[in-house]
Design an enzyme around this catalytic site. Structure first.
Site, PDB file in Angstrom:
ATOM      1  CB  CYS A 232      -0.793   0.140   1.076  1.00  0.00           C
ATOM      2  SG  CYS A 232      -0.247   0.142   3.298  1.00  0.00           S
TER       3      CYS A 232
ATOM      4  CG  ASP B 110       9.531  29.205 -32.111  1.00  0.00           C
ATOM      5  OD1 ASP B 110      10.877  30.870 -31.909  1.00  0.00           O
ATOM      6  OD2 ASP B 110      10.913  28.278 -32.570  1.00  0.00           O
TER       7      ASP B 110
ATOM      8  CG  ASP C 163      11.796  24.672 -33.435  1.00  0.00           C
ATOM      9  OD1 ASP C 163      11.740  25.773 -33.460  1.00  0.00           O
ATOM     10  OD2 ASP C 163      12.378  24.558 -34.777  1.00  0.00           O
TER      11      ASP C 163
ATOM     12  CB  CYS D 281       4.861  -0.686   1.511  1.00  0.00           C
ATOM     13  SG  CYS D 281       3.770  -1.655   2.827  1.00  0.00           S
TER      14      CYS D 281
ATOM     15  CG  ASP E 168      13.097  28.212 -28.631  1.00  0.00           C
ATOM     16  OD1 ASP E 168      12.501  29.546 -28.783  1.00  0.00           O
ATOM     17  OD2 ASP E 168      12.423  27.960 -30.105  1.00  0.00           O
TER      18      ASP E 168
END
Length: 785
Positions: free
Chosen positions: A12, A411, A600, A15, A604
């Site tokens: 659980c 961008d 990309d 744990c 950036d």
């Protein structure tokens, strides 16, 4: 150093917290993240591995290097269930025979003998499920109780009570032997089905793992040799035939074909391959034959890095999971306390037997498992669904934060636009259109400038021969001078051509025009533009409908940026921004709301890392992808819509699961304590408690699986009405190769059509030239009806 370990004995969320706390206390351990779902632990450390192993074992759990032993574990659990079920049924038959008037042997009608038989039938069930006692009692003694502790105390109390009753009253009175057997058996059955269901939540990750082929055919010393895929070396030539998977990333050296990349990028249309095309490991060659030069092999391939990223995202806990873990850490001690108070409360009232029954019910009905599973199963389904759609989430935090984004900074170059200029028009002067293109391409052919390359590419695409040039020279940022077919030409900006060719050129043009002239004669000009991607405008529109504001952030000049923004429907533009400035822009908007950055390029990277959620376009630079929280694998801006829908659905799923986990426990524990007995004379038996506890965990996993089989994209990309396009029936289309040919033919005439292989139809937008579409399809060998 970072490593992954298998953890045994976790039941659980408590744990999970105990293991994490134990490992974090080890000196020189930087980070530790434990997943109940996968039963693994990811640790970043600088200490000895033995120290980590020792800490986990002292906490009462098993630890090992990940292996393929799950099937054996499943078989052992099944054996335990079968053994337990047989003895449980026999014990229940004996215990309830008199009540239900079952036929019993005469010796079992004696209370003493019947009690001894029940005891003997109960013991094998407890022995078969002894792990609950072995782990649960140890952790209870160490003041780190978990679900095993609850089961061990509940079943143990029932068994001890039965033994005491047997010893003191010679079997006269209520015995709890069948209840003890029932508790451990039903919990084990519930855990088995829960584990099976949990495995289904990770099927998407398993499918990714199965994409990589086991064998590869390499060309060594002029001969083809079949070797294990992991032994392929960078730089080797790899032969791939139709129907086979690429064993590595690479570049096509020889041959042609089509690659199905849908499993990696979510793009259904096969990618056309020719010399120089990049291929990704795990994709399938659906047509042709190619020789590939391996560039990335083994753990460096795109597929392997995707698998690692998804695994890390599943291990990374979002904020809601951390809250649930904290609650689970104190949940078990509270439940034990409630059970003790229940026993004392009933006992003081003079009902010790009923108090014992209710206390046992409280222990077994509580379910910390539901709390522990609420978040990880939903995150696993969400990241898996993202991988199927071509969206790679790097962390559970990113998956959670994206649903709250209210502003997206985008961008321009390579994200909104294609990232490469194209010829869009030619204005004639003293020469015809084709002559202008030919002379301009000839003069520009030695140049590496993007505009020059675009002119040459347009000329070749239209089948116009590019004449050779000589005496080439270039002035940086201005233009070129070259002799083409014996004539000295000047190509470039208006100011450059005007100055050198002494011709009159109108003012007012922007930087995306290439003028062409010779001494005293103006030939004409070529207009170029970095076109927006086909899905950019629709994506921006959909984001606006979802209540998300879009802002363009670009290093390009104001005029060009405004023009592109107007084309795609963006109202706010931040232009002439340097890379450092993009970071400042992100910080400014973050102070107002949750911000996502989509980019990309290398420029950036800073902005992506500073945003609440950085989203990199998969066709961009590795640096950008390395700084992003999510990656759009197919390079399509519209994939961000899928990412947001998946994020919102996943967080909704987590909240539903957490609500159920808290609601269930808040309702079930008082009922088990006997709160309804004064009004209705009803108390919950331990058997009912163990059944409802198992069902609670299954409900949480089932809710996550429900989302797994729902297509969230349909909410966003609903079916279009029939009147939104022209539908043409095409005979002869048989496979993905045919589909790709038809789509390519339509693209060449500027039509974006949707091809349906099953229905054998092509749907084109209203307003397109229907006859031109039909002619294009007929020319490539298909019949139109």
């Amino acid at each position: 150093m970072k490593a992954k370990f298998s953890i045994g004995g976790m039941r659980c969320a408590a744990c999970v917290k105990h293991v994490e706390d134990a490992v974090k206390r080890v000196n020189r351990v930087k980070t530790c993240s434990v997943s109940l779902l996968t039963e693994t632990m990811t640790v970043e450390f600088e200490c000895k591995r033995e120290d980590i192993f020792s800490a986990v074992k002292k906490a009462g759990y098993g630890i090992s290097v990940p292996t393929e032993e799950k099937k054996k574990d499943d078989k052992s659990v099944l054996l335990r269930i079968v053994v337990s079920a047989i003895f449980l049924l026999l014990a229940s038959y004996v215990a309830m025979g008199k009540t239900w008037f079952f036929p019993l042997p005469s010796f079992l009608r004696d209370a003493w003998k019947s009690s001894i038989v029940q005891l003997c039938l109960c013991v094998p069930c407890l022995v078969a499920n002894f792990s609950y006692f072995r782990y649960g009692i140890v952790r209870l003694v160490r003041l780190k109780p978990d679900m095993d502790s609850l089961v061990a105390v509940g079943a143990g109390a029932a068994f001890v009570s039965g033994v005491v009753t047997l010893a003191l009253y010679k079997g006269e009175g209520y015995l709890y032997f069948e209840s003890a057997a029932m508790i451990v058996t039903l919990v084990t059955v519930g855990k088995y089905f829960e584990a099976k269901s949990r495995k289904k939540t990770g099927e998407a990750l398993q499918k990714l793992m199965e994409l990589s082929p086991e064998k590869a055919i390499v060309v060594r010393n002029g001969e083809e040799r079949e070797i294990p895929a992991e032994e392929v070396l960078s730089g080797e030539k790899v032969a791939v035939r139709q129907g086979h998977s690429f064993p590595c990333d690479g570049v096509v050296f020889e041959g042609e074909g089509y690659a199905d990349e849908s499993a990696l990028t979510g793009e259904s249309m096969p990618k056309e391959l020719q010399k120089g095309s990049f291929v990704q490991g795990g994709t399938i060659l659906v047509g042709g034959f190619v020789l590939v030069t391996a560039t990335r092999t083994g753990a460096e391939t795109t597929l392997h890095r995707m698998i690692e990223t998804v695994e890390e995202a599943n291990a990374n806990k979002p904020r809601l999971a951390r809250i649930a873990d904290k609650v689970a850490g104190v949940f078990v001690p509270i439940v034990i306390g409630i059970a003790v108070l229940t026993l004392l409360g009933w006992g003081i009232a003079g009902f010790w037997e009923r108090g014992l029954q209710c206390a046992i019910a409280v222990l077994v009905v509580s379910c910390p498992c539901a709390l522990g599973l609420a978040t990880p199963v939903a995150v696993t389904v969400g990241t898996g669904k993202g991988a199927e759609k071509g969206v790679l989430f790097r962390s559970g935090d990113a998956l959670e934060k994206l649903c709250g984004v209210r502003r997206v900074l985008v961008d321009k170059t390579g994200t909104i636009t294609e990232g490469k200029p194209e010829v869009i028009d030619v204005q004639e002067g003293s020469k015809s259109r084709n002559e202008i293109l030919a002379y301009a391409a000839g003069a520009e052919s030695p140049s590496s400038h993007p505009l020059a390359q675009a002119v040459v590419a347009a000329c070749r695409k239209e089948g116009i021969e590019v004449p050779p040039c000589s005496d080439f020279s270039a002035r940086f940022g201005e233009g070129v001078t070259a002799a083409v077919e014996g004539t000295v030409l000047f190509a470039g900006k208006a100011s450059f051509v005007r100055e050198n060719a002494h011709v009159a050129i109108a003012e007012g043009e922007d930087n995306t025009v290439v003028h062409l002239a010779t001494e005293g004669e103006y030939y004409g000009c070529v207009y170029l533009a970095d076109k927006p991607k086909k899905d950019s405008r629709e994506t921006i529109s959909r984001l606006r409908e979802m209540g998300i504001e879009c802002i363009m952030v670009t290093g390009d000049n104001e005029k060009t940026a405004r023009k592109i923004a107007q084309e795609v429907g963006i109202e706010k533009v931040e232009a002439d921004i340097l890379p450092e400035g993009k970071g400042e822009i992100v910080k400014k908007y973050k102070r107002e709301t949750v911000v996502a950055m989509i980019g990309d390029g290398i420029n950036d990277a800073l902005a992506l890392s500073l945003a609440d959620v950085g989203i990199a376009v998969g066709t961009g630079s590795d640096i950008a992808k390395g700084n992003a929280d999510a990656v759009l694998m197919n390079g399509s801006l519209s994939s961000v819509l899928q990412a947001i829908v998946i994020s919102r659905d996943t967080v909704k799923n987590i909240r539903q699961n957490l609500f159920w986990a808290f609601f269930y426990n808040c309702l079930a524990i008082p009922l088990a304590a006997g709160i309804l007995y004064p009004l209705f004379g009803w108390t919950m038996s331990p058997m009912i408690g163990s059944i409802t506890m198992s069902l609670s965990s299954l409900f949480v996993v089932g809710n996550a699986l429900r989302y797994k089989y729902l297509d969230g994209g349909k909410k966003l990309f609903g079916k279009k009405k029939k009147d939104q396009g022209i539908v043409i029936t095409v005979e002869g289309m048989m496979c993905e190769h045919c589909k790709a040919r038809v789509e390519k033919a339509l693209a060449e005439i500027g039509v974006r059509g949707t091809v349906d292989l099953k229905k054998k139809t092509v749907t084109c937008p209203l307003g397109c030239d229907e006859q031109a579409v039909k002619n294009a399809i007929i020319q490539i060998g298909y019949e139109v009806k």
